[in-house]
Scaffold this motif. Structure first.
Motif, PDB file in Angstrom:
ATOM      1  N   PRO A 434      80.533  26.248 -58.784  1.00 18.18           N
ATOM      2  CA  PRO A 434      80.196  25.520 -57.552  1.00 18.18           C
ATOM      3  C   PRO A 434      80.727  24.088 -57.547  1.00 18.18           C
ATOM      4  O   PRO A 434      81.168  23.583 -56.507  1.00 18.18           O
ATOM      5  N   GLU A 435      80.721  23.434 -58.719  1.00 17.99           N
ATOM      6  CA  GLU A 435      81.210  22.055 -58.787  1.00 17.99           C
ATOM      7  C   GLU A 435      82.724  22.003 -58.619  1.00 17.99           C
ATOM      8  O   GLU A 435      83.261  21.093 -57.993  1.00 17.99           O
ATOM      9  N   LEU A 436      83.412  22.991 -59.169  1.00 19.93           N
ATOM     10  CA  LEU A 436      84.860  23.037 -58.999  1.00 19.93           C
ATOM     11  C   LEU A 436      85.229  23.305 -57.546  1.00 19.93           C
ATOM     12  O   LEU A 436      86.218  22.761 -57.037  1.00 19.93           O
ATOM     13  N   MET A 437      84.442  24.132 -56.861  1.00 20.02           N
ATOM     14  CA  MET A 437      84.686  24.410 -55.442  1.00 20.02           C
ATOM     15  C   MET A 437      84.632  23.121 -54.619  1.00 20.02           C
ATOM     16  O   MET A 437      85.424  22.936 -53.686  1.00 20.02           O
ATOM     17  N   LYS A 438      83.728  22.222 -54.972  1.00 16.19           N
ATOM     18  CA  LYS A 438      83.602  20.958 -54.236  1.00 16.19           C
ATOM     19  C   LYS A 438      84.860  20.090 -54.367  1.00 16.19           C
ATOM     20  O   LYS A 438      85.138  19.265 -53.508  1.00 16.19           O
ATOM     21  N   LEU A 439      85.603  20.298 -55.437  1.00 18.61           N
ATOM     22  CA  LEU A 439      86.776  19.459 -55.709  1.00 18.61           C
ATOM     23  C   LEU A 439      88.063  20.047 -55.159  1.00 18.61           C
ATOM     24  O   LEU A 439      89.120  19.408 -55.231  1.00 18.61           O
ATOM     25  N   LEU A 440      87.990  21.254 -54.584  1.00 21.41           N
ATOM     26  CA  LEU A 440      89.223  21.906 -54.122  1.00 21.41           C
ATOM     27  C   LEU A 440      89.850  21.219 -52.920  1.00 21.41           C
ATOM     28  O   LEU A 440      91.036  21.417 -52.645  1.00 21.41           O
ATOM     29  N   ASP A 441      89.062  20.441 -52.175  1.00 23.70           N
ATOM     30  CA  ASP A 441      89.657  19.715 -51.053  1.00 23.70           C
ATOM     31  C   ASP A 441      89.530  18.201 -51.250  1.00 23.70           C
ATOM     32  O   ASP A 441      89.418  17.440 -50.284  1.00 23.70           O
ATOM     33  N   LYS A 443      90.663  14.339 -52.088  1.00 24.51           N
ATOM     34  CA  LYS A 443      91.801  13.569 -51.557  1.00 24.51           C
ATOM     35  C   LYS A 443      92.972  13.562 -52.532  1.00 24.51           C
ATOM     36  O   LYS A 443      94.127  13.608 -52.132  1.00 24.51           O
ATOM     37  N   SER A 444      92.668  13.505 -53.810  1.00 26.39           N
ATOM     38  CA  SER A 444      93.723  13.436 -54.828  1.00 26.39           C
ATOM     39  C   SER A 444      94.356  14.808 -55.038  1.00 26.39           C
ATOM     40  O   SER A 444      93.662  15.792 -55.322  1.00 26.39           O
ATOM     41  N   HIS A 445      95.676  14.865 -54.906  1.00 24.87           N
ATOM     42  CA  HIS A 445      96.373  16.127 -55.162  1.00 24.87           C
ATOM     43  C   HIS A 445      96.155  16.593 -56.596  1.00 24.87           C
ATOM     44  O   HIS A 445      95.959  17.783 -56.861  1.00 24.87           O
ATOM     45  N   GLU A 446      96.180  15.648 -57.553  1.00 28.27           N
ATOM     46  CA  GLU A 446      96.025  16.017 -58.959  1.00 28.27           C
ATOM     47  C   GLU A 446      94.653  16.619 -59.222  1.00 28.27           C
ATOM     48  O   GLU A 446      94.519  17.593 -59.965  1.00 28.27           O
ATOM     49  N   VAL A 447      93.621  16.035 -58.610  1.00 25.59           N
ATOM     50  CA  VAL A 447      92.258  16.578 -58.770  1.00 25.59           C
ATOM     51  C   VAL A 447      92.199  17.989 -58.201  1.00 25.59           C
ATOM     52  O   VAL A 447      91.646  18.908 -58.822  1.00 25.59           O
ATOM     53  N   ARG A 448      92.766  18.197 -57.016  1.00 22.56           N
ATOM     54  CA  ARG A 448      92.770  19.540 -56.412  1.00 22.56           C
ATOM     55  C   ARG A 448      93.473  20.539 -57.323  1.00 22.56           C
ATOM     56  O   ARG A 448      93.010  21.662 -57.522  1.00 22.56           O
ATOM     57  N   ARG A 449      94.617  20.123 -57.842  1.00 27.90           N
ATOM     58  CA  ARG A 449      95.413  21.036 -58.677  1.00 27.90           C
ATOM     59  C   ARG A 449      94.644  21.447 -59.928  1.00 27.90           C
ATOM     60  O   ARG A 449      94.561  22.646 -60.254  1.00 27.90           O
ATOM     61  N   VAL A 450      94.065  20.470 -60.640  1.00 24.29           N
ATOM     62  CA  VAL A 450      93.366  20.779 -61.897  1.00 24.29           C
ATOM     63  C   VAL A 450      92.120  21.613 -61.624  1.00 24.29           C
ATOM     64  O   VAL A 450      91.806  22.557 -62.361  1.00 24.29           O
ATOM     65  N   ALA A 451      91.376  21.273 -60.547  1.00 21.33           N
ATOM     66  CA  ALA A 451      90.167  22.041 -60.208  1.00 21.33           C
ATOM     67  C   ALA A 451      90.525  23.484 -59.872  1.00 21.33           C
ATOM     68  O   ALA A 451      89.825  24.429 -60.269  1.00 21.33           O
ATOM     69  N   THR A 452      91.638  23.685 -59.149  1.00 19.57           N
ATOM     70  CA  THR A 452      92.064  25.047 -58.789  1.00 19.57           C
ATOM     71  C   THR A 452      92.478  25.835 -60.023  1.00 19.57           C
ATOM     72  O   THR A 452      92.161  27.031 -60.152  1.00 19.57           O
ATOM     73  N   GLU A 453      93.185  25.174 -60.927  1.00 27.70           N
ATOM     74  CA  GLU A 453      93.576  25.834 -62.183  1.00 27.70           C
ATOM     75  C   GLU A 453      92.340  26.279 -62.968  1.00 27.70           C
ATOM     76  O   GLU A 453      92.290  27.403 -63.491  1.00 27.70           O
ATOM     77  N   ALA A 454      91.344  25.389 -63.066  1.00 24.11           N
ATOM     78  CA  ALA A 454      90.140  25.714 -63.829  1.00 24.11           C
ATOM     79  C   ALA A 454      89.388  26.881 -63.195  1.00 24.11           C
ATOM     80  O   ALA A 454      88.946  27.812 -63.889  1.00 24.11           O
ATOM     81  N   LEU A 455      89.263  26.853 -61.863  1.00 29.80           N
ATOM     82  CA  LEU A 455      88.551  27.931 -61.178  1.00 29.80           C
ATOM     83  C   LEU A 455      89.293  29.247 -61.330  1.00 29.80           C
ATOM     84  O   LEU A 455      88.683  30.307 -61.548  1.00 29.80           O
ATOM     85  N   SER A 456      90.617  29.194 -61.246  1.00 29.93           N
ATOM     86  CA  SER A 456      91.426  30.413 -61.416  1.00 29.93           C
ATOM     87  C   SER A 456      91.189  31.021 -62.787  1.00 29.93           C
ATOM     88  O   SER A 456      91.120  32.258 -62.930  1.00 29.93           O
ATOM     89  N   SER A 457      91.044  30.167 -63.794  1.00 29.91           N
ATOM     90  CA  SER A 457      90.799  30.656 -65.151  1.00 29.91           C
ATOM     91  C   SER A 457      89.406  31.265 -65.270  1.00 29.91           C
ATOM     92  O   SER A 457      89.217  32.322 -65.888  1.00 29.91           O
ATOM     93  N   LEU A 458      88.414  30.635 -64.640  1.00 28.44           N
ATOM     94  CA  LEU A 458      87.033  31.130 -64.754  1.00 28.44           C
ATOM     95  C   LEU A 458      86.851  32.483 -64.079  1.00 28.44           C
ATOM     96  O   LEU A 458      86.148  33.361 -64.594  1.00 28.44           O
ATOM     97  N   VAL A 459      87.463  32.687 -62.911  1.00 21.60           N
ATOM     98  CA  VAL A 459      87.236  33.949 -62.193  1.00 21.60           C
ATOM     99  C   VAL A 459      88.050  35.099 -62.789  1.00 21.60           C
ATOM    100  O   VAL A 459      87.954  36.241 -62.309  1.00 21.60           O
ATOM    101  N   SER A 460      88.815  34.814 -63.828  1.00 20.11           N
ATOM    102  CA  SER A 460      89.495  35.914 -64.520  1.00 20.11           C
ATOM    103  C   SER A 460      88.501  36.718 -65.349  1.00 20.11           C
ATOM    104  O   SER A 460      88.817  37.817 -65.823  1.00 20.11           O
TER     105      SER A 460
END
Length: 558
Positions: A434-441, A443-460
């Motif tokens: 849930p915390e990573l979902m909050k970071l997916l949008d 403002k920082s592109h880098e924050v979005r990218r890292v949060a998306t990578e982490a979430l992608s790894s968790l849902v595997s």
């Protein structure tokens, strides 16, 4: 000839003799000593002239003339044997030494009796360089031949002049005689003299163009002797100066050759050393780590345990310097990393993430960065992290930390997601998704990218997928993000599609994606020939077809 004329004549003859001595090719060591005595004598005579005191100029003039005759014979090689000339030169050195001591006594007595009347006033702002040089020469004279109090005051005046106007710094460093006097002052048994000299050298080291003058003069050895035997204030400035000088790795060997590494480690391991001294001492050692042989010497000398202990300090800067030292010394060296872990380094780092501790944000940020660099190279390190309750503390700062701490926590979260399946399961259970979902949008592109990578790894992980799709809003939000083509890079879109692809491995996930009102966003990307979107559409279509076949055969059986 009056006293003033005699004084001027003697100084002119001394200047001429110094010039002549540079052309002498024999007895080099002897003539170096004589030149030093002549320079001391010249400064002393200048001070005597300024103070108006009387002096036996005639006696000095006789000695100068005798020396001039010896110099001429050495130049012409017209002496009667080396041993006899060496003896004559020794006699001249002794005479000059006697003159210098006599003048020093006269000068000191004159100052004390005239209430410091001979002190040259410091030139005003905007003064010409010649006036500034004259002022510096007067201070140099006072340092060279004055008593302890006179030297202390002169050094203090010099420091203040240099602090007020950096042009004085250039005048000093370009005067090799002054650098030599500063080095002698650093070795003084009088702590006040040593402290004043340390302050001046530290000030000079703050100018990049002046560092080379200090190093070439050989001042590193003097600074290390201050570290070993000086007062606390002297040690602090010496360590600060060495920290600036060792930014240039070429000077690291000089520090090591003079025993500096041992002296610095002793300071850091001494419980009585204050934070003001330990901070720059840590900084110097950190600068030396890049030399492999010096790094090994530190490790063998117990540096790891010393700095783990320092990382527990209540001083924020000492904490930060110590943690950065441990991180740097272990970088790229698995054996050193294992030593840091084995000696309790992870426990100290995790302790700084305790919300109940008084640790500052910067220390927490540095601790997270050190954990990222030290703890993900082995399963043992990860297990130790888990055992110290790291996951709960990481989640806390991912949710509530200051921006810099939160970004560090996010990077560590992403690294931990890729560490092991067990870590992913624990993070899913702890509530990271849930915390990573909050970071997916964000403002920082880098924050979005890292949060998306982490979430992608968790849902595997199957267990995490089932938990993720239980929240009906999650899938809709991911599909919405796909429509925000502006601001979402191709790589970020690829990660979002990867998450959705993983979710199709869950029955309820497939159903919610297929029934979502935002499914058109995937279809639009597929029509635009986005490969991952096309694969996702094919998988959803195949599952729908299999579902229809299953229903058909079930009806036939009835």
């Amino acid at each position: 000839m009056g006293e003033e004329e005699k004084a001027r004549q003697v100084m002119e003859d001394i200047s001429s003799l110094i010039s002549l001595s540079h052309s002498i090719k024999v007895f080099n060591v002897k003539w170096q000593v004589i030149r030093k005595k002549l320079e001391e004598l010249s400064y002393g005579l200048m001070a005597i002239e300024t103070s108006g005191s009387s002096c036996d100029f005639s006696s000095i003039l006789v000695t100068v003339n005798e020396c001039y005759d010896l110099a001429r014979r050495c130049v012409e090689l017209s002496y009667n044997g080396k041993l006899l000339m060496q003896s004559d030169l020794d006699v001249i050195v002794a005479k000059f030494d006697s003159h210098v001591k006599n003048i020093s006594g006269i000068y000191a007595a004159g100052i004390l009796s005239s209430g410091f009347a001979i002190v040259v006033s410091k030139p005003g702002l905007g003064a010409c360089k010649e006036d500034m040089r004259f002022y510096v020469r007067d201070l140099l004279t006072r340092i060279k031949i004055g008593d302890t109090e006179m030297k202390r005051q002169a050094l203090g005046s010099l420091y203040q002049a240099m602090a007020d106007d950096e042009r004085y710094v250039k005048i000093v460093v370009e005067n090799s005689e002054f650098l030599y006097v500063l080095m002698e002052s650093l070795d003084s048994s009088e702590m006040e003299i040593q402290e004043q000299a340390s302050k001046i050298v530290f000030l000079i080291s703050g100018f990049d163009l002046c560092k080379g003058f200090l190093v070439r003069a050989g001042i590193i050895g003097n600074l290390i002797r201050v570290l070993e035997n000086g007062s606390d204030l002297g040690k602090e400035d010496a360590a600060k100066c060495l920290q600036k000088l060792t930014v240039n790795a070429d000077n690291a060997w000089s520090v090591s050759a003079h025993g500096g590494v041992t002296a610095l480690l002793k300071i850091c391991s001494n419980g009585d050393s204050g934070g003001e001294l330990i901070r720059p001492a840590c900084g110097v050692l950190r600068n030396l780590i890049g030399i492999e042989e010096i790094k090994r010497f530190m490790v063998e000398g117990g540096a790891i345990s010393t700095f783990i202990e320092l990382a527990r300090s209540k001083d924020d800067i000492v904490q930060i310097n110590s943690i950065e030292f441990l991180q740097n010394i272990a970088s790229g060296d698995e054996s050193v990393r294992e030593t840091v872990v084995g000696e309790g380094g992870i426990g100290v780092l995790v302790h700084h993430l305790d919300p109940k501790s008084a640790t500052c944000s910067k220390t927490r940020e540095v601790s997270l960065r050190a954990i990222e660099n030290l703890c993900f190279s082995s399963r043992n390190s990860i297990d130790v992290l888990m055992d110290h309750g790291f996951i709960d503390r990481l989640l806390l700062f991912l949710c509530n930390g200051e921006v810099s701490v939160q970004e560090s926590a996010l990077k560590v979260t992403s690294r931990l997601c890729g560490a092991s399946e067990e870590a992913k399961k624990s993070m899913g259970d702890a509530g990271f998704m849930p915390e990573l979902m909050k970071l997916l949008d964000a403002k920082s592109h880098e924050v979005r990218r890292v949060a998306t990578e982490a979430l992608s790894s968790l849902v595997s992980v199957s267990k995490n997928r089932k938990r993720f799709v239980q929240d009906d809003q999650n899938i809709g939000f991911l599909l919405q993000l796909l429509d925000q083509e502006e601001g979402i890079s191709g790589s970020n879109r690829k990660l979002l599609l990867s998450i959705l692809m993983s979710l199709t491995n869950c029955k309820s996930g497939r159903r919610k994606i297929a029934s979502s009102g935002y499914l058109k966003n995937i279809e639009k990307l597929a029509e635009a020939e986005v490969c991952d979107a096309k694969r996702l559409v094919r998988k959803l279509s195949a599952n729908r077809f299999r579902g229809m076949l299953s229903g058909f055969w079930h009806y036939k059986m009835l």
